[in-house]
Design a protein around this motif. Structure first.
Motif, PDB file in Angstrom:
ATOM      1  N   ASN A  41     -65.631  19.450 -25.978  1.00 26.74           N
ATOM      2  CA  ASN A  41     -65.401  20.858 -25.639  1.00 26.74           C
ATOM      3  C   ASN A  41     -66.163  21.827 -26.546  1.00 26.74           C
ATOM      4  OD1 ASN A  41     -63.933  20.564 -27.983  1.00 26.74           O
ATOM      5  ND2 ASN A  41     -62.221  21.808 -27.288  1.00 26.74           N
ATOM      6  N   SER A  42     -67.237  21.354 -27.213  1.00 28.99           N
ATOM      7  CA  SER A  42     -67.950  22.228 -28.143  1.00 28.99           C
ATOM      8  C   SER A  42     -69.413  21.818 -28.288  1.00 28.99           C
ATOM      9  CB  SER A  42     -67.288  22.190 -29.515  1.00 28.99           C
ATOM     10  OG  SER A  42     -67.412  20.903 -30.079  1.00 28.99           O
ATOM     11  N   TRP A  43     -70.146  22.659 -29.004  1.00 21.78           N
ATOM     12  CA  TRP A  43     -71.518  22.362 -29.381  1.00 21.78           C
ATOM     13  C   TRP A  43     -71.619  22.605 -30.884  1.00 21.78           C
ATOM     14  CZ3 TRP A  43     -74.815  20.690 -25.562  1.00 21.78           C
ATOM     15  CH2 TRP A  43     -76.105  20.353 -25.978  1.00 21.78           C
ATOM     16  N   THR A  44     -72.084  21.602 -31.625  1.00 23.77           N
ATOM     17  CA  THR A  44     -72.184  21.684 -33.084  1.00 23.77           C
ATOM     18  C   THR A  44     -73.643  21.631 -33.512  1.00 23.77           C
ATOM     19  OG1 THR A  44     -70.056  20.571 -33.334  1.00 23.77           O
ATOM     20  CG2 THR A  44     -71.493  20.589 -35.261  1.00 23.77           C
ATOM     21  N   VAL A  45     -74.000  22.486 -34.480  1.00 21.06           N
ATOM     22  CA  VAL A  45     -75.344  22.465 -35.046  1.00 21.06           C
ATOM     23  C   VAL A  45     -75.253  22.344 -36.564  1.00 21.06           C
ATOM     24  CG1 VAL A  45     -76.419  23.793 -33.193  1.00 21.06           C
ATOM     25  CG2 VAL A  45     -75.523  24.980 -35.180  1.00 21.06           C
ATOM     26  N   THR A  46     -76.245  21.690 -37.134  1.00 28.28           N
ATOM     27  CA  THR A  46     -76.388  21.589 -38.580  1.00 28.28           C
ATOM     28  C   THR A  46     -77.765  22.105 -38.928  1.00 28.28           C
ATOM     29  OG1 THR A  46     -74.943  19.663 -38.656  1.00 28.28           O
ATOM     30  CG2 THR A  46     -76.369  20.023 -40.572  1.00 28.28           C
ATOM     31  N   SER A  53     -84.939  30.478 -50.729  1.00 32.60           N
ATOM     32  CA  SER A  53     -84.338  30.811 -52.018  1.00 32.60           C
ATOM     33  C   SER A  53     -83.184  31.803 -51.914  1.00 32.60           C
ATOM     34  CB  SER A  53     -85.414  31.375 -52.952  1.00 32.60           C
ATOM     35  OG  SER A  53     -85.983  32.539 -52.378  1.00 32.60           O
ATOM     36  N   VAL A  54     -82.839  32.203 -50.679  1.00 34.08           N
ATOM     37  CA  VAL A  54     -81.707  33.119 -50.472  1.00 34.08           C
ATOM     38  C   VAL A  54     -80.801  32.554 -49.375  1.00 34.08           C
ATOM     39  CG1 VAL A  54     -82.977  35.175 -51.205  1.00 34.08           C
ATOM     40  CG2 VAL A  54     -82.988  34.526 -48.798  1.00 34.08           C
ATOM     41  N   PRO A  55     -79.505  32.859 -49.402  1.00 33.46           N
ATOM     42  CA  PRO A  55     -78.603  32.380 -48.347  1.00 33.46           C
ATOM     43  C   PRO A  55     -79.007  32.948 -46.980  1.00 33.46           C
ATOM     44  CG  PRO A  55     -77.369  33.289 -50.196  1.00 33.46           C
ATOM     45  CD  PRO A  55     -78.805  33.638 -50.424  1.00 33.46           C
ATOM     46  N   VAL A  56     -78.794  32.160 -45.934  1.00 29.47           N
ATOM     47  CA  VAL A  56     -79.054  32.599 -44.563  1.00 29.47           C
ATOM     48  C   VAL A  56     -77.873  32.199 -43.687  1.00 29.47           C
ATOM     49  CG1 VAL A  56     -81.574  32.610 -44.680  1.00 29.47           C
ATOM     50  CG2 VAL A  56     -80.402  30.518 -44.071  1.00 29.47           C
ATOM     51  N   ASP A  57     -77.647  32.963 -42.623  1.00 25.00           N
ATOM     52  CA  ASP A  57     -76.539  32.685 -41.707  1.00 25.00           C
ATOM     53  C   ASP A  57     -77.017  31.839 -40.532  1.00 25.00           C
ATOM     54  OD1 ASP A  57     -74.711  34.083 -43.229  1.00 25.00           O
ATOM     55  OD2 ASP A  57     -74.994  35.952 -42.126  1.00 25.00           O
ATOM     56  N   LEU A  58     -76.185  30.896 -40.134  1.00 28.88           N
ATOM     57  CA  LEU A  58     -76.437  29.992 -39.012  1.00 28.88           C
ATOM     58  C   LEU A  58     -75.285  30.131 -38.024  1.00 28.88           C
ATOM     59  CD1 LEU A  58     -77.810  27.441 -37.673  1.00 28.88           C
ATOM     60  CD2 LEU A  58     -76.341  26.075 -39.179  1.00 28.88           C
ATOM     61  N   HIS A  59     -75.602  30.148 -36.727  1.00 30.70           N
ATOM     62  CA  HIS A  59     -74.524  30.097 -35.734  1.00 30.70           C
ATOM     63  C   HIS A  59     -74.919  29.189 -34.581  1.00 30.70           C
ATOM     64  CE1 HIS A  59     -76.808  33.549 -33.990  1.00 30.70           C
ATOM     65  NE2 HIS A  59     -76.475  32.959 -32.869  1.00 30.70           N
ATOM     66  N   ALA A  60     -73.895  28.679 -33.919  1.00 31.45           N
ATOM     67  CA  ALA A  60     -74.063  27.814 -32.754  1.00 31.45           C
ATOM     68  C   ALA A  60     -73.712  28.601 -31.506  1.00 31.45           C
ATOM     69  CB  ALA A  60     -73.132  26.599 -32.864  1.00 31.45           C
ATOM     70  N   PHE A  61     -74.273  28.171 -30.376  1.00 39.03           N
ATOM     71  CA  PHE A  61     -73.852  28.720 -29.089  1.00 39.03           C
ATOM     72  C   PHE A  61     -73.695  27.575 -28.108  1.00 39.03           C
ATOM     73  CE2 PHE A  61     -78.463  28.762 -28.937  1.00 39.03           C
ATOM     74  CZ  PHE A  61     -78.771  28.334 -27.648  1.00 39.03           C
ATOM     75  N   GLU A  94     -79.431  23.829 -49.239  1.00 41.96           N
ATOM     76  CA  GLU A  94     -78.292  23.066 -48.701  1.00 41.96           C
ATOM     77  C   GLU A  94     -78.294  23.050 -47.171  1.00 41.96           C
ATOM     78  OE1 GLU A  94     -74.489  23.784 -50.399  1.00 41.96           O
ATOM     79  OE2 GLU A  94     -75.329  24.202 -52.386  1.00 41.96           O
ATOM     80  N   ASP A  95     -77.433  22.184 -46.607  1.00 39.82           N
ATOM     81  CA  ASP A  95     -77.192  22.094 -45.168  1.00 39.82           C
ATOM     82  C   ASP A  95     -75.762  22.533 -44.905  1.00 39.82           C
ATOM     83  OD1 ASP A  95     -79.579  20.730 -45.350  1.00 39.82           O
ATOM     84  OD2 ASP A  95     -78.934  19.044 -44.118  1.00 39.82           O
ATOM     85  N   ARG A  96     -75.534  23.112 -43.730  1.00 36.73           N
ATOM     86  CA  ARG A  96     -74.184  23.464 -43.282  1.00 36.73           C
ATOM     87  C   ARG A  96     -74.121  23.249 -41.776  1.00 36.73           C
ATOM     88  NH1 ARG A  96     -73.256  23.565 -47.998  1.00 36.73           N
ATOM     89  NH2 ARG A  96     -72.139  25.113 -49.211  1.00 36.73           N
ATOM     90  N   SER A  97     -72.893  23.076 -41.282  1.00 35.19           N
ATOM     91  CA  SER A  97     -72.658  22.915 -39.845  1.00 35.19           C
ATOM     92  C   SER A  97     -71.710  23.996 -39.353  1.00 35.19           C
ATOM     93  CB  SER A  97     -72.034  21.549 -39.545  1.00 35.19           C
ATOM     94  OG  SER A  97     -72.912  20.512 -39.895  1.00 35.19           O
ATOM     95  N   SER A 136     -81.262  20.650 -38.261  1.00 33.94           N
ATOM     96  CA  SER A 136     -81.403  19.211 -38.458  1.00 33.94           C
ATOM     97  C   SER A 136     -80.661  18.407 -37.404  1.00 33.94           C
ATOM     98  CB  SER A 136     -80.972  18.811 -39.865  1.00 33.94           C
ATOM     99  OG  SER A 136     -79.749  19.398 -40.221  1.00 33.94           O
ATOM    100  N   SER A 137     -79.671  19.025 -36.716  1.00 35.20           N
ATOM    101  CA  SER A 137     -79.024  18.352 -35.584  1.00 35.20           C
ATOM    102  C   SER A 137     -78.354  19.390 -34.692  1.00 35.20           C
ATOM    103  CB  SER A 137     -77.998  17.316 -36.043  1.00 35.20           C
ATOM    104  OG  SER A 137     -76.859  17.942 -36.566  1.00 35.20           O
ATOM    105  N   THR A 138     -78.266  19.042 -33.425  1.00 35.81           N
ATOM    106  CA  THR A 138     -77.577  19.863 -32.433  1.00 35.81           C
ATOM    107  C   THR A 138     -77.003  18.906 -31.401  1.00 35.81           C
ATOM    108  OG1 THR A 138     -77.851  21.611 -30.765  1.00 35.81           O
ATOM    109  CG2 THR A 138     -79.823  20.344 -31.330  1.00 35.81           C
ATOM    110  N   GLU A 139     -75.678  18.966 -31.188  1.00 35.34           N
ATOM    111  CA  GLU A 139     -75.058  17.977 -30.306  1.00 35.34           C
ATOM    112  C   GLU A 139     -73.785  18.501 -29.648  1.00 35.34           C
ATOM    113  OE1 GLU A 139     -74.222  14.594 -32.753  1.00 35.34           O
ATOM    114  OE2 GLU A 139     -73.234  15.797 -34.260  1.00 35.34           O
ATOM    115  N   ALA A 140     -73.509  17.942 -28.472  1.00 36.61           N
ATOM    116  CA  ALA A 140     -72.309  18.305 -27.712  1.00 36.61           C
ATOM    117  C   ALA A 140     -71.159  17.383 -28.073  1.00 36.61           C
ATOM    118  CB  ALA A 140     -72.587  18.202 -26.223  1.00 36.61           C
TER     119      ALA A 140
END
Length: 119
Positions: A94-99, A105-113, A56-59, A87-91
């Motif tokens: 007042n923020s920065w969003t990443v997808t 095959s296992v869950p992984v954590d994603l964070h933006a900076f 899956e994808d998440r933002s 798959s994307s990173t954009e301003a």
């Protein structure tokens, strides 16, 4: 992803050094033609992590504090870098969003900076 993050931050530092040399006209005060140096402060904010299930994808987003503006940013997965990709990173205003996509095959954590500027 760490190398990408370091490269983005290195590029921002180069831009900051160049911007720090810039000067601004003082608005009608003091000696005509007097100049003062611009003072800009940069802060990196790391946003909350989001768990990305397999296949899956998440933002997620990191937000600048009030009175600051985003000047750069990105995101990274906290583990399993060979089976994930951004798959994307954009301003935004007042923020920065990443997808990011989890191809593993296992869950992984994603964070933006986001790198925020004042001044």
């Amino acid at each position: 992803m760490k190398n990408t993050r370091i490269s983005v931050i290195a590029l921002l530092v180069a831009l900051v050094v160049g911007a720090g040399v810039a000067t601004a006209q003082e608005g009608g005060r003091g000696t005509p033609g007097a100049r003062r140096a611009l003072q800009v402060t940069y802060t990196e904010i790391v946003g909350p992590s989001v768990s990305v299930p397999p296949g899956e994808d998440r933002s997620t987003a990191a937000f600048c504090p009030p009175g600051t503006s985003p000047t750069g940013g990105g995101g990274e997965f906290e583990s399993n870098p060979l089976q994930t990709h951004l798959s994307s990173t954009e301003a935004d205003i007042n923020s920065w969003t990443v997808t990011g996509a989890n191809l593993g095959s296992v869950p992984v954590d994603l964070h933006a900076f986001v790198v925020c500027a004042t001044g």
